[in-house]
Design a protein around this motif. Structure first.
Motif, PDB file in Angstrom:
ATOM      1  N   UNK A   1       2.831  -6.273   8.499  1.00  0.00           N
ATOM      2  CA  UNK A   1       3.359  -5.182   7.665  1.00  0.00           C
ATOM      3  C   UNK A   1       4.883  -5.196   7.655  1.00  0.00           C
TER       4      UNK A   1
ATOM      5  N   UNK B   1       2.113   4.856   1.247  1.00  0.00           N
ATOM      6  CA  UNK B   1       2.243   5.360   2.624  1.00  0.00           C
ATOM      7  C   UNK B   1       1.051   6.224   3.020  1.00  0.00           C
ATOM      8  N   UNK B   2       0.423   6.861   2.034  1.00  0.00           N
ATOM      9  CA  UNK B   2      -0.636   7.831   2.336  1.00  0.00           C
ATOM     10  C   UNK B   2      -2.013   7.204   2.476  1.00  0.00           C
ATOM     11  N   UNK B   3      -2.130   5.903   2.329  1.00  0.00           N
ATOM     12  CA  UNK B   3      -3.462   5.294   2.341  1.00  0.00           C
ATOM     13  C   UNK B   3      -4.096   5.421   3.737  1.00  0.00           C
TER      14      UNK B   3
ATOM     15  N   UNK C   1      13.172  -1.839   2.452  1.00  0.00           N
ATOM     16  CA  UNK C   1      12.464  -2.081   3.722  1.00  0.00           C
ATOM     17  C   UNK C   1      13.063  -3.307   4.411  1.00  0.00           C
TER      18      UNK C   1
ATOM     19  N   UNK D   1      -1.123   9.568   6.393  1.00  0.00           N
ATOM     20  CA  UNK D   1      -1.796  10.855   6.510  1.00  0.00           C
ATOM     21  C   UNK D   1      -3.265  10.611   6.816  1.00  0.00           C
TER      22      UNK D   1
ATOM     23  N   UNK E   1       0.821  -1.213   0.000  1.00  0.00           N
ATOM     24  CA  UNK E   1       0.000   0.000   0.000  1.00  0.00           C
ATOM     25  C   UNK E   1       0.853   1.260   0.000  1.00  0.00           C
TER      26      UNK E   1
ATOM     27  N   UNK F   1       2.798   5.940  -5.934  1.00  0.00           N
ATOM     28  CA  UNK F   1       2.707   4.517  -5.588  1.00  0.00           C
ATOM     29  C   UNK F   1       1.262   4.035  -5.743  1.00  0.00           C
TER      30      UNK F   1
ATOM     31  N   UNK G   1       6.098   5.690 -11.552  1.00  0.00           N
ATOM     32  CA  UNK G   1       6.281   5.424 -10.113  1.00  0.00           C
ATOM     33  C   UNK G   1       7.758   5.655  -9.795  1.00  0.00           C
ATOM     34  N   UNK G   2       8.037   6.722  -9.051  1.00  0.00           N
ATOM     35  CA  UNK G   2       9.433   7.098  -8.785  1.00  0.00           C
ATOM     36  C   UNK G   2       9.941   6.420  -7.518  1.00  0.00           C
ATOM     37  N   UNK G   3      11.224   6.074  -7.535  1.00  0.00           N
ATOM     38  CA  UNK G   3      11.871   5.366  -6.417  1.00  0.00           C
ATOM     39  C   UNK G   3      11.213   4.015  -6.161  1.00  0.00           C
TER      40      UNK G   3
ATOM     41  N   UNK H   1       3.445  -1.518   3.912  1.00  0.00           N
ATOM     42  CA  UNK H   1       3.333  -0.116   3.512  1.00  0.00           C
ATOM     43  C   UNK H   1       4.613   0.282   2.786  1.00  0.00           C
ATOM     44  N   UNK H   2       4.439   0.981   1.655  1.00  0.00           N
ATOM     45  CA  UNK H   2       5.604   1.513   0.958  1.00  0.00           C
ATOM     46  C   UNK H   2       6.131   2.731   1.696  1.00  0.00           C
ATOM     47  N   UNK H   3       7.403   2.999   1.527  1.00  0.00           N
ATOM     48  CA  UNK H   3       7.997   4.217   2.063  1.00  0.00           C
ATOM     49  C   UNK H   3       7.348   5.426   1.383  1.00  0.00           C
ATOM     50  N   UNK H   4       7.258   6.541   2.124  1.00  0.00           N
ATOM     51  CA  UNK H   4       6.610   7.730   1.563  1.00  0.00           C
ATOM     52  C   UNK H   4       7.449   8.373   0.459  1.00  0.00           C
ATOM     53  N   UNK H   5       8.684   7.933   0.275  1.00  0.00           N
ATOM     54  CA  UNK H   5       9.463   8.502  -0.841  1.00  0.00           C
ATOM     55  C   UNK H   5       9.189   7.810  -2.178  1.00  0.00           C
ATOM     56  N   UNK H   6       8.340   6.777  -2.188  1.00  0.00           N
ATOM     57  CA  UNK H   6       7.910   6.186  -3.465  1.00  0.00           C
ATOM     58  C   UNK H   6       6.751   7.032  -3.985  1.00  0.00           C
TER      59      UNK H   6
END
Lengths: 341, 341
Positions: free
Chosen positions: B7, A116-118, B74, B20, A114, A156, B153-155, A148-153
């Motif tokens: 997770x 990160x912002x979900x 991760x 968020x 998912x 996503x 999709x970056x990174x 959860x994916x990192x928020x730097x992706x």
């Protein structure tokens, strides 16, 4: 759905899968993977290369297993209700169960990745799409994993991978693979082909279809050992028939005019589209024109050969065995262009 | 590994999972998911909530199934050899098989989701990491699916989800769940706890550990019905013991000084780190101090209660049942801070 590598279909509105450097090429990868099949232990009854694998449990039984993903922005429109993503992921796997003919699902597990912002509400909708669809088809969701994916992706998508387990529907009978087609068999498809997804919106039948499990069981019961080979039409009819032709070491002669195409789609487009989730099969003898409420259409004949799908289009004829969606290719965004090439 | 939602662990050097709006909270999601367990059909012998689920095959046998992911950046350092990602994904699933005690793996399938820019060589390394590790542990890779992410999709990391199938090792015996702990049992761990990953580099034992399958089989053989409950230590010893305590409706009294910690790690850090992939179990009567070449250490006792892990730290005592890695939490980047809170 092709087993290793069954890569994602691009929605036409999204850009191509732009591989840089040495690009991944499906057939090279698949050939390397299949070349390793002889190294698998005897417990692997059906190795990679069919719609499902089959493994001996050492308990007087075998288990069938397949896995397939659904990715937001690829298999569904970006930003859609996550319920649709979960549902489609399960339906795609159920279509693989149907393709084995004599198989019924018993359970699924799912791994969701998912952004990160979900928020909880969207994550829950994904879960409910998985759970409700699985329950409806008697393949209960029994577990899984969420990452959860990192928020730097950036950008996503929501991604979910589903693994489905199945057992034989009739214990004493075999399952139907791609490898059983015999010279003289008729070639058939269920339902209509093409137009499963709308180019402009990404919506369409591919988001909520009926996996042909009931039709597959009815076909097995009606035809018994006369049903020789089967696959689900997920990558494009041309390509999927090509899988049968190569696995069965034969050619298929198809009459394009006989292909039952969906409304508003040309036959040439239809055979390259994919995501139909209908069944294509070969059988000998009388075959009903309808089974379990689904139309069955004869489109050709199995002949001697070595893996071609000879498509007769009026006076012309061409090999359609590579026509459809090529996984992991940098030029896979325009099935229509490929169909014409 | 927690079953729904297990997770991903953040490498310490990577940023927190920044949710968020209404953030996802593991326990809320898990409670909602587990609340649906009674709706599952009777064929689901072990529902979500243990290390593996168990489903009846209707063939005089049951199949065990679990799924877990590994994500570059991760679970492994970003940019690492994809072989490590594939290997770790398989090892994590094998650790869940070990946690069931009386189980042996029979096969895996894998779904890989790849950045658009990946080349064939890196994709092949991922495949080989999966295949070779699976073969080494008699869980052959029998199929899967590969999806390419869109280039926007970056990174994008390399992501792989593995589903593992297992059967009972001794057909006539039960598997060991988290729910069987009895008052008076001793609480034990195998090996040493803590320090499985290096904070600065993301490297460490978590990338190449020995799943405790052999030790689990030896424990089952040695203790038989005296072995009551088991889990693998993946989320942090405190949290994983909490799973046993809650599932078994008891408390666990643990003496922090008895926890066998890895070199260079404090006991308080160790119980919150996770990714140890050792076994924690409860048993009654005599338990050997070493099994299949692995140290076994008694760290506490099962007492009456309802889900707490009462950790005695000298004169102080605290509930450690939530200490470890909280999945899907916006504040899950600093286990040490949590340990002190």
């Amino acid at each position: 759905m092709t087993w290793w590598l069954a890569c994602t279909r691009l929605l036409r509105r999204s850009c191509a899968c732009a591989c840089s450097g040495e690009s991944m090429h499906e057939f090279t990868m698949l050939e390397r993977i299949y070349a390793l099949n002889p190294q698998l232990p005897a417990s692997v009854v059906l190795p990679p290369g069919d719609d499902m694998a089959m493994v001996s449990c050492n308990q007087s039984g075998e288990i069938l297993v397949a896995a397939d993903s659904a990715i937001e922005g690829r298999h569904t429109p970006m930003g859609c209700d996550p319920y649709l993503i979960g549902r489609k992921a399960v339906l795609r796997n159920l279509s693989d169960v149907a393709a084995m003919g004599n198989a019924r699902p018993i359970a699924i597990v799912a791994c969701a990745t998912l952004p990160a912002s979900i928020d909880s509400a969207r994550a829950w909708r994904l879960f409910e799409g998985l759970r409700e669809t699985a329950a409806l088809w008697n393949a209960p969701l029994v577990g899984g994993d969420t990452a959860m994916l990192s928020s730097n992706v950036l950008h996503a998508p929501i991604m979910v991978s589903v693994t489905i387990l199945a057992v034989k529907q009739v214990l004493s009978h075999a399952v139907i693979t791609r490898a059983g087609a015999c010279i003289g068999d008729g070639v058939y498809v269920t339902g209509t082909i093409g137009g499963a997804w709308d180019a402009a919106t990404g919506l369409g039948r591919h988001l909520d279809f009926t996996p042909r499990i009931e039709a597959a069981h009815a076909l097995c019961a009606a035809l018994n050992t006369r049903l020789h080979a089967m696959i689900d039409v997920s990558d494009g009819l041309g390509r999927d028939l090509g899988h049968i032709a190569r696995a069965s070491h034969c050619d298929l002669e198809i009459d394009l005019a006989r292909v039952p195409v969906s409304v508003g789609v040309s036959p040439l487009e239809a055979i390259a589209h994919g995501e139909d989730y209908e069944l294509a099969f070969t059988a000998i003898g009388e075959v009903p024109t309808s089974i379990a409420g689904v139309a069955v259409t004869r489109i050709g004949t199995v002949v001697a050969g070595n893996g071609r799908v000879m498509m007769r289009d009026g006076p012309a004829s061409f090999d359609a065995s590579r026509m459809g969606y090529e996984h992991a290719s940098p030029t896979n965004d325009d099935p229509q262009a490929r169909a014409k090439s």
